[in-house]
Design a protein around this motif. Structure first.
Motif, PDB file in Angstrom:
ATOM      1  N   UNK A  81       0.800  -1.216   0.000  1.00 40.36           N
ATOM      2  CA  UNK A  81       0.000   0.000   0.000  1.00 40.36           C
ATOM      3  C   UNK A  81       0.835   1.270   0.000  1.00 40.36           C
ATOM      4  N   UNK A  82       0.204   2.362  -0.464  1.00 35.67           N
ATOM      5  CA  UNK A  82       0.855   3.667  -0.553  1.00 35.67           C
ATOM      6  C   UNK A  82       0.522   4.465   0.703  1.00 35.67           C
ATOM      7  N   UNK A  83       1.531   4.991   1.357  1.00 42.82           N
ATOM      8  CA  UNK A  83       1.293   5.891   2.482  1.00 42.82           C
ATOM      9  C   UNK A  83       2.056   7.187   2.235  1.00 42.82           C
ATOM     10  N   UNK A  84       1.996   8.085   3.204  1.00 44.56           N
ATOM     11  CA  UNK A  84       2.640   9.389   3.024  1.00 44.56           C
ATOM     12  C   UNK A  84       4.130   9.254   2.756  1.00 44.56           C
ATOM     13  N   UNK A  85       4.746   8.243   3.337  1.00 49.29           N
ATOM     14  CA  UNK A  85       6.175   8.063   3.140  1.00 49.29           C
ATOM     15  C   UNK A  85       6.541   7.500   1.783  1.00 49.29           C
ATOM     16  N   UNK A  86       5.542   6.956   1.055  1.00 46.09           N
ATOM     17  CA  UNK A  86       5.802   6.361  -0.248  1.00 46.09           C
ATOM     18  C   UNK A  86       5.191   7.187  -1.371  1.00 46.09           C
ATOM     19  N   UNK A  87       4.886   8.469  -1.086  1.00 47.00           N
ATOM     20  CA  UNK A  87       4.315   9.354  -2.097  1.00 47.00           C
ATOM     21  C   UNK A  87       5.213  10.562  -2.270  1.00 47.00           C
ATOM     22  N   UNK A  88       5.488  10.922  -3.519  1.00 46.99           N
ATOM     23  CA  UNK A  88       6.371  12.045  -3.791  1.00 46.99           C
ATOM     24  C   UNK A  88       5.752  12.962  -4.836  1.00 46.99           C
ATOM     25  N   UNK A  89       5.724  14.290  -4.525  1.00 42.93           N
ATOM     26  CA  UNK A  89       5.348  15.291  -5.509  1.00 42.93           C
ATOM     27  C   UNK A  89       6.589  16.007  -6.032  1.00 42.93           C
ATOM     28  N   UNK A  90       7.756  15.584  -5.594  1.00 45.11           N
ATOM     29  CA  UNK A  90       8.999  16.212  -6.042  1.00 45.11           C
ATOM     30  C   UNK A  90       9.482  15.544  -7.319  1.00 45.11           C
ATOM     31  N   UNK A  91       8.558  15.415  -8.301  1.00 44.87           N
ATOM     32  CA  UNK A  91       8.876  14.710  -9.538  1.00 44.87           C
ATOM     33  C   UNK A  91       8.364  15.505 -10.732  1.00 44.87           C
ATOM     34  N   UNK A  92       8.899  15.167 -11.898  1.00 44.16           N
ATOM     35  CA  UNK A  92       8.406  15.664 -13.181  1.00 44.16           C
ATOM     36  C   UNK A  92       9.039  14.822 -14.269  1.00 44.16           C
ATOM     37  N   UNK A  93       8.240  14.432 -15.259  1.00 47.81           N
ATOM     38  CA  UNK A  93       8.751  13.733 -16.439  1.00 47.81           C
ATOM     39  C   UNK A  93       9.591  12.511 -16.071  1.00 47.81           C
ATOM     40  N   UNK A  94       9.167  11.779 -15.065  1.00 45.88           N
ATOM     41  CA  UNK A  94       9.859  10.553 -14.691  1.00 45.88           C
ATOM     42  C   UNK A  94      11.134  10.754 -13.914  1.00 45.88           C
ATOM     43  N   UNK A  95      11.349  11.952 -13.383  1.00 40.98           N
ATOM     44  CA  UNK A  95      12.558  12.254 -12.615  1.00 40.98           C
ATOM     45  C   UNK A  95      12.148  12.694 -11.213  1.00 40.98           C
ATOM     46  N   UNK A  96      12.780  12.113 -10.209  1.00 39.20           N
ATOM     47  CA  UNK A  96      12.519  12.485  -8.815  1.00 39.20           C
ATOM     48  C   UNK A  96      13.732  13.220  -8.261  1.00 39.20           C
ATOM     49  N   UNK A  97      13.467  14.298  -7.519  1.00 37.37           N
ATOM     50  CA  UNK A  97      14.532  15.059  -6.877  1.00 37.37           C
ATOM     51  C   UNK A  97      14.587  14.676  -5.406  1.00 37.37           C
ATOM     52  N   UNK A  98      15.770  14.301  -4.949  1.00 37.22           N
ATOM     53  CA  UNK A  98      15.959  13.861  -3.567  1.00 37.22           C
ATOM     54  C   UNK A  98      16.986  14.756  -2.893  1.00 37.22           C
ATOM     55  N   UNK A  99      16.744  15.048  -1.629  1.00 37.99           N
ATOM     56  CA  UNK A  99      17.690  15.853  -0.845  1.00 37.99           C
ATOM     57  C   UNK A  99      17.993  15.132   0.449  1.00 37.99           C
ATOM     58  N   UNK A 100      19.255  14.989   0.759  1.00 35.78           N
ATOM     59  CA  UNK A 100      19.659  14.388   2.015  1.00 35.78           C
ATOM     60  C   UNK A 100      19.732  15.480   3.075  1.00 35.78           C
ATOM     61  N   UNK A 101      19.051  15.315   4.221  1.00 31.36           N
ATOM     62  CA  UNK A 101      19.074  16.376   5.241  1.00 31.36           C
ATOM     63  C   UNK A 101      20.457  16.643   5.810  1.00 31.36           C
ATOM     64  N   UNK A 102      21.382  15.704   5.596  1.00 29.09           N
ATOM     65  CA  UNK A 102      22.743  15.892   6.083  1.00 29.09           C
ATOM     66  C   UNK A 102      23.693  16.309   4.955  1.00 29.09           C
TER      67      UNK A 102
END
Length: 350
Positions: A81-102
């Motif tokens: 199942x999909x939950x808040x931790x498995x949903x991302x709006x930081x995407x476009x055109x099949x690319x996800x942007x990730x940021x490490x807090x450290x």
């Protein structure tokens, strides 16, 4: 189209003007993750097929039809199942942007179909106009084809910046920096909040300072206002909320006031209202009985705003969270009751 609702097993699209279901794509227990761009022009669901293995299914936002299904190496989540931790709006055109807090790395772009990095920004941006000894990436987000990277500068002088990167290459396209003066160990730098107003305009807010609005495609500073900017309308007029003065204003880019409305008694100060071409939709509660209230205040109307009857929605829970957003054809109220077992309700206002 309307609004697309994320469920724990996929998407359902509703018409904005009627609430009628337009399409749905749900995969049951095979759902693992979901992705949606800010503009809603990219939708995808990651599934764990029992025979075919994990796959990424890209959907047509208008029809819900499968555009392509791509086999992937592994699922991003081991739970069903999909939950808040498995949903991302930081995407476009099949690319996800990730940021490490450290900041290790500071920012990276990941291809959803392969899981491989398209580009990696190992370190936060170096501050070019501020005499600072270190910097820190504080936010990474996607609007259209632009990756927005917010960062802070400290040591010697303090400051902050925002730059736009190309989604697929990571190339820096534009940059804005501002200094706060000499560092003071007793004071923290002003915290910034990044709020997309449209697909084109981004509001950068500080807790007690002005709101600066950027055109994200060019990096141009569209304008700066003392209040909280809540919308940029089609004619490029700007809607501002002044909490201390209990007033909404619509101004031009130079700051000339075109129209003003008084904020109704009981207006929620924790949620921004929805700015429309015709007026403002806000909500709050009556302090006498805590009853939830929703209203529409038309531009040019000096009378009291029009109250919208939401009594049938059952907004009785004092601990519930009510928010509003504009969608094609409607303003949609989202109502979540307190607790994990509470219901969630969408209410469309035409």
């Amino acid at each position: 189209m309307g609004i697309v609702v994320l469920l724990d097993d996929g998407f359902v699209a509703l018409a904005g003007d009627t609430g009628e279901e337009l399409w749905q794509y749900r995969v049951g227990d095979n759902a693992r993750a979901a992705y949606a761009s800010h503009a809603g022009d990219y939708l995808a669901v990651e599934t764990e097929g029992s025979e075919t293995g994990p796959s990424l299914v890209e959907l047509d936002p208008s029809t819900g039809e499968v555009l392509q299904e791509i086999a992937i190496e592994e699922s991003s989540s081991g739970d069903s199942g999909i939950d808040a931790g498995a949903f991302s709006r930081n995407v476009a055109h099949g690319v996800r942007i990730a940021r490490d807090p450290f900041d290790d790395p500071a920012l990276r772009a990941v291809a959803l179909d392969t899981g491989e990095n398209l580009w990696v920004q190992q370190e936060p941006p170096e501050c070019t106009t501020i005499e600072a000894t270190n910097s820190d990436t504080t936010v990474g987000m996607v609007m259209g084809d632009i990756v927005l990277e917010g960062y802070s500068c400290a040591g010697g002088d303090d400051g902050a910046g925002l730059l736009g990167r190309d989604l697929t290459s990571g190339e820096e396209l534009w940059r804005f920096e501002e200094g706060f003066g000499s560092s003071d160990p007793e004071l923290n730098a002003p915290e910034r909040r990044y709020d997309p107003l449209t697909d084109q305009y981004l509001a950068v807010r500080t807790q007690s300072g002005a709101t600066r609005v950027f055109d994200v495609a060019t990096g141009e500073v569209f304008g700066e206002w003392d209040g909280a900017v809540i919308g940029v309308l089609e004619d490029e007029s700007v809607v501002i909320q002044f909490g201390e003065d209990s007033e909404y204003q619509r101004t031009d880019r130079s700051g000339t006031v075109l129209e003003a409305l008084s904020m109704p008694h009981g207006t929620s100060r924790t949620e921004y209202p929805v700015a429309l071409e015709g007026g403002v939709v806000g909500h709050g509660s009556d302090t006498r009985d805590s009853e939830a209230r929703v209203w529409f205040h038309a531009w040019g109307n000096d009378a009291e705003p029009t109250n919208i009857d939401v009594s049938d929605a059952g907004l009785e829970d004092d601990e519930a969270v009510l928010s509003a957003t504009a969608a094609p054809g409607a303003v949609v109220l989202s109502y979540s009751e307190d607790g994990t077992e509470g219901r969630e309700v969408l209410l469309g206002l035409i």
